[in-house]
Enzyme design. Sequence first.
Site, mmCIF file in Angstrom:
data_model
loop_
_atom_site.group_PDB
_atom_site.id
_atom_site.type_symbol
_atom_site.label_atom_id
_atom_site.label_comp_id
_atom_site.label_asym_id
_atom_site.label_seq_id
_atom_site.Cartn_x
_atom_site.Cartn_y
_atom_site.Cartn_z
ATOM 1 N N LYS A 139 3.010 -1.760 -37.506
ATOM 2 C CA LYS A 139 4.421 -2.089 -37.263
ATOM 3 C C LYS A 139 4.700 -3.574 -37.526
ATOM 4 C CE LYS A 139 5.048 -3.576 -32.516
ATOM 5 N NZ LYS A 139 6.016 -3.761 -31.473
ATOM 6 N N LYS B 36 -3.312 -4.777 -27.862
ATOM 7 C CA LYS B 36 -3.232 -6.203 -27.529
ATOM 8 C C LYS B 36 -4.547 -6.734 -26.978
ATOM 9 C CE LYS B 36 1.541 -7.108 -27.651
ATOM 10 N NZ LYS B 36 2.703 -7.842 -27.204
ATOM 11 N N LYS C 85 6.636 -9.734 -34.518
ATOM 12 C CA LYS C 85 7.002 -11.148 -34.610
ATOM 13 C C LYS C 85 5.826 -12.071 -34.345
ATOM 14 C CE LYS C 85 9.878 -10.715 -30.540
ATOM 15 N NZ LYS C 85 9.092 -10.237 -29.395
HETATM 16 P P1 ATP Z 1 5.301 -8.851 -29.935
HETATM 17 O O1 ATP Z 1 5.064 -8.786 -31.432
HETATM 18 O O2 ATP Z 1 5.357 -10.235 -29.421
HETATM 19 O O3 ATP Z 1 4.455 -7.924 -29.145
HETATM 20 P P2 ATP Z 1 7.440 -7.034 -30.230
HETATM 21 O O4 ATP Z 1 8.354 -7.463 -31.329
HETATM 22 O O5 ATP Z 1 6.494 -5.950 -30.477
HETATM 23 O O6 ATP Z 1 6.741 -8.342 -29.701
HETATM 24 P P3 ATP Z 1 9.458 -6.967 -28.099
HETATM 25 O O7 ATP Z 1 9.981 -8.309 -28.354
HETATM 26 O O8 ATP Z 1 9.173 -6.759 -26.699
HETATM 27 O O9 ATP Z 1 8.152 -6.560 -28.898
HETATM 28 O O10 ATP Z 1 10.442 -5.866 -28.666
HETATM 29 C C1 ATP Z 1 11.802 -5.814 -28.433
HETATM 30 C C2 ATP Z 1 12.368 -4.522 -28.951
HETATM 31 O O11 ATP Z 1 12.128 -4.366 -30.363
HETATM 32 C C3 ATP Z 1 11.758 -3.287 -28.299
HETATM 33 O O12 ATP Z 1 12.786 -2.364 -28.026
HETATM 34 C C4 ATP Z 1 10.824 -2.740 -29.335
HETATM 35 O O13 ATP Z 1 10.660 -1.346 -29.213
HETATM 36 C C5 ATP Z 1 11.542 -3.089 -30.624
HETATM 37 N N1 ATP Z 1 10.617 -3.210 -31.761
HETATM 38 C C6 ATP Z 1 9.532 -4.013 -31.823
HETATM 39 N N2 ATP Z 1 8.934 -3.917 -33.018
HETATM 40 C C7 ATP Z 1 9.652 -3.026 -33.749
HETATM 41 C C8 ATP Z 1 9.535 -2.503 -35.093
HETATM 42 N N3 ATP Z 1 8.572 -2.891 -35.915
HETATM 43 N N4 ATP Z 1 10.454 -1.613 -35.517
HETATM 44 C C9 ATP Z 1 11.450 -1.231 -34.697
HETATM 45 N N5 ATP Z 1 11.625 -1.686 -33.421
HETATM 46 C C10 ATP Z 1 10.746 -2.570 -32.955
#
Ligand code: ATP
Length: 336
Positions: free
Chosen positions: A199, A117, A202
């Site tokens: 990965k 990040k 969002k």
């Molecule tokens: P950002 O992209 O804003 O950093 P994020 O999607 O990575 O957000 P969170 O919103 O905090 O992160 O994630 C919520 C949950 O989703 C967490 O348990 C995280 O481990 C899971 N998660 C995030 N991305 C993935 C992915 N690509 N595949 C599976 N699980 C995911």
Amino acid sequence: MEETQNKKTIFSGIQPSGIPTLGNYLGALRGWGELQNEYNCIYSVVDMHAITVKQDPAQLRRRTLELTALLLACGVDPEKSLLFIQSHVPAHAQLAWILNCNTQFGVLSRMTQFKDKSATHADNVNAGLFTYPILMASDILLYQADAVPVGADQKQHLELARDIAQRFNGAYGDTFTVPEPIIPKVGARVMSLQEPTKKMSKSDENINAFISVLDRPDDIMRKFKRAVTDSDAVVAYKEGKDGIINLMSIYNSATGKSFEQIEAEFKGRGYGDFKTAVGEAVVEVLKPVQAKYDDFMKNKDYLSSIYSESAKKAIAISNRTLYKVYKKVGFVKREF
Ligand code: ATP
Ligand code: LTN
């Protein structure tokens, strides 16, 4: 929450940093509903984590409410679980300060999410981004959580939370439960549809890289058709075929079919057929979530009653741990 003595406690959080993706859903959210019968579940929309990157205030407020509605649509049941907004419960920030003073700089600098990040947000490498995992540890430890359901990307942060708990217990005597991770076997790391070695996220700038759980069927089908694959046109689980492996994992999570069954189903057929099947399966998985989401968003008073009642209960539970910690570190008891 019908708290029962013999049930273990679960805590998990999600940031209101955008509409959740299929990755968030398969990696974490889908499990949140399923765990409610077996555990006392405490779930939070972690708005304080979200401001570690720049947020537009009006948008953050809107997304926080949308995400709360979406979690209900994903199956979080307020009769069984708590669902609150992190900033409504002051103990999270209060415990975080104390844990800040008990965590070494060097440990935090090894966190891969911080490294990623701070590279993607090079213009805003703030102290909160660095201490983010300590706030996450506070979230979990305040509720004496036994287990934490997360996607694979959060494993390192969870290990840090365990480490913080163990060190604190060692230094001050038994205070925190040491939490275990719950990481799903499939869907734990859904990859980007455009760069399958990264990965699915969002906050990706390329909207074709992710499926949002609120994407309409046409968009879902289009994004899967454009998904990056390879040139050998065989649906098989083989090293180097990252795009196809990702699509197979998604299809597996959506339909329950094993990788062998998927290979057999698409033997001799092209990627076009396979992508259509994956798209259709995902449309079906997301359909009930989308229908329920629209209902919850129409009922703002109901939504507010849920997150408010949950926060009141969360304040009571979290203060018990916070005051125990205050006492252990030597703060004078407040007499008023
Ligand atoms: P950002 O992209 O804003 O950093 P994020 O999607 O990575 O957000 P969170 O919103 O905090 O992160 O994630 C919520 C949950 O989703 C967490 O348990 C995280 O481990 C899971 N998660 C995030 N991305 C993935 C992915 N690509 N595949 C599976 N699980 C995911
Ligand atoms: N850092 C997590 C979100 C999060 C969390 C938590 C997850 C904040 N606090 C406590 C589990 C438990 C992420 O998924 N990015």
